[in-house]
Design an enzyme around this catalytic site. Structure first.
Site, PDB file in Angstrom:
ATOM      1  CG  HIS A  71      -1.922  -1.138   1.172  1.00 58.17           C
ATOM      2  ND1 HIS A  71      -2.816  -1.397  -0.049  1.00 58.17           N
ATOM      3  CD2 HIS A  71      -2.243  -2.043   2.362  1.00 58.17           C
ATOM      4  CE1 HIS A  71      -3.620  -2.341   0.408  1.00 58.17           C
ATOM      5  NE2 HIS A  71      -3.190  -2.729   1.792  1.00 58.17           N
ATOM      6  CG  ASP A  78      -3.221  -8.640   0.539  1.00 57.53           C
ATOM      7  OD1 ASP A  78      -2.224  -8.982   1.303  1.00 57.53           O
ATOM      8  OD2 ASP A  78      -4.241  -7.963   1.188  1.00 57.53           O
ATOM      9  CG  HIS A 122      -6.625  -5.140   1.826  1.00 56.05           C
ATOM     10  ND1 HIS A 122      -6.225  -5.748   3.055  1.00 56.05           N
ATOM     11  CD2 HIS A 122      -8.185  -4.607   2.396  1.00 56.05           C
ATOM     12  CE1 HIS A 122      -7.035  -5.572   4.012  1.00 56.05           C
ATOM     13  NE2 HIS A 122      -8.066  -5.160   3.548  1.00 56.05           N
TER      14      HIS A 122
END
Length: 318
Positions: free
Chosen positions: A135, A170, A172
Site C-alpha cells: 500500500h 491479498d 486488499h
C-alpha cells in the site's frame, strides 16, 4: 491487526519445513531511493524526533498521527512536521513510533535480500517482511505499509531482466505498487483482491485501470466479490497467471497476503488453507525465478498453516 505475533507464526512454519533462515544483508539506501522519493525517506527517518520536538510541552502522543490529510489535487508539501504528517501518511493505520523507520528499512532489506539471491542464481526466495509494503506509494504511506518491499525487489531485479512481473494476491488491492509502475512497461503488475467498491483501499483496484502511456496494458486488476471462496478466487488467480505468461516477464515477485482466509478480521473472502496451497501450485508452475514477499494476513494463529500450505504447493511444482 498488524502485530509482532505474525512473525512468530510465519517463522514456525518455515522452521517446521527445514527452510534455511538467514538475516538480510545491509543494502545501500539507493536501492530504496530507486522507488521512494528522498523527501519521503527523510520524513520517515526524522518524523518521530521532529514530532516530539514540536510538542516539547509534553502534549504530543508518542505515536506520530495525522489530524488532517492532504488532497493532492493540487497540493504543496509544507515544511512543518504537523503538515508533513498529513502529506506523507494516508490514514490512521500508519502511525510512526520511535522504531518505525528502522523496522521499515529492515523489512525492505529482507525483500532486497530475496532479490539478490535470485540475481546470484537461486531460483526462489521468501522474504518475511514486517511491516508489509504493497500500500506504500512513492511518497505516501498507508495500510500498515511504509516502504513498498515488492516494488523495491522488482526494481532490484530489472538490471538482470528485461521485464519483471509482480503478482499480488491479498484481500486488499496493491494500490501503492500499481501507482509506482503504472506508466512503465518493464514491470507487469497483476492484483487479485476483494472488490474495492466495498473494501480498502476503495479508490483503486478496478478492472478499467490498465496502465497509461508506455505502461498501457501492463496493469491487470482482478477484483473478486467478498465471501466468494476458493473457486472464484482461484479463477482470478488463473487469469492473472495467464497474463504473466503473456507478458514475457523472466522473473516474478509475489506479494503474498493471507488475509483472504476465511474468518480473517479484515474481510472474509472465505479462501481455505487448501486454496492457498493451490495458489502456490499455480504460481510455481510458471517456473520463473521468484521472490515471495510477505504482505497481509491477520488471523494470526492460522498464518503459519496458510504460509506453509502455500509454500508446499509452490515447492511441489519446482
Amino acid at each position: 491487526m498488524e502485530n509482532p505475533d505474525r512473525v512468530k507464526y510465519f517463522l514456525s512454519a518455515l522452521k517446521d519445513r527445514k527452510y534455511k533462515i538467514i538475516s538480510p544483508r545491509s543494502f545501500d539506501i539507493d536501492a530504496i531511493l530507486a522507488i521512494h522519493s528522498a523527501g519521503y525517506i527523510d520524513f520517515l527517518r526524522d518524523a518521530h524526533p521532529r514530532w516530539r520536538q514540536a510538542f516539547a510541552d509534553g502534549k504530543a502522543s508518542d505515536e506520530v498521527v495525522a489530524h488532517t490529510f492532504a488532497v493532492r489535487y493540487p497540493s504543496v508539501c509544507p515544511t512543518s512536521i504537523q503538515g508533513q504528517v498529513g502529506y506523507y501518511l494516508a490514514g490512521s493505520s500508519v502511525p510512526i513510533t520511535k522504531g518505525t523507520f528502522a523496522a521499515a528499512i529492515s523489512s525492505a532489506h529482507c525483500a532486497l535480500e530475496a532479490a539478490a539471491r535470485l540475481c546470484e542464481g537461486e531460483t526462489e526466495a521468501y522474504a518475511l517482511c514486517r511491516p508489509p509494503g504493497h500500500h506504500a506509494y512513492r511518497d505516501l504511506a498507508g495500510g500498515f505499509c511504509y516502504l513498498n518491499n515488492a516494488a523495491i525487489a522488482a526494481q532490484a531485479l530489472l538490471p538482470h531482466h528485461e521485464r519483471v512481473a509482480i503478482f499480488d494476491f491479498d484481500v486488499h488491492h496493491g494500490n501503492g505498487t500499481q501507482s509506482i509502475f503504472y506508466d512503465r512497461n518493464d514491470v507487469h503488475f497483476v492484483s487479485v483482491h476483494a472488490d474495492p467498491n466495498d473494501v480498502f483501499p476503495f479508490y483503486s483496484g478496478h478492472p478499467n485501470e490498465t496502465g497509461e502511456g508506455r505502461g498501457q496494458g501492463f496493469n491487470l486488476n482482478l477484483p473478486v466479490p467478498a465471501g466468494s471462496g476458493d473457486e472464484a478466487y482461484l479463477e482470478a488467480v488463473r487469469r492473472g497467471i495467464l497474463s504473466v505468461r503473456e507478458s514475457g516477464a523472466t522473473a516474478l515477485v509475489v506479494s503474498a497476503g493471507f488475509d483472504a482466509f476465511k474468518g480473517d478480521p479484515s474481510v472474509d473472502m472465505n479462501v481455505s488453507t487448501d486454496g492457498f496451497r493451490q495458489i502456490g501450485r499455480l504460481l510455481g508452475q510458471l517456473r520463473l525465478p521468484t521472490a515471495i514477499i510477505q504482505e497481509g494476513g491477520y488471523l494470526v494463529e492460522e498464518l503459519g498453516l496458510n504460509l506453509g500450505a502455500f509454500l508446499d504447493g509452490f515447492s511441489a511444482e519446482r
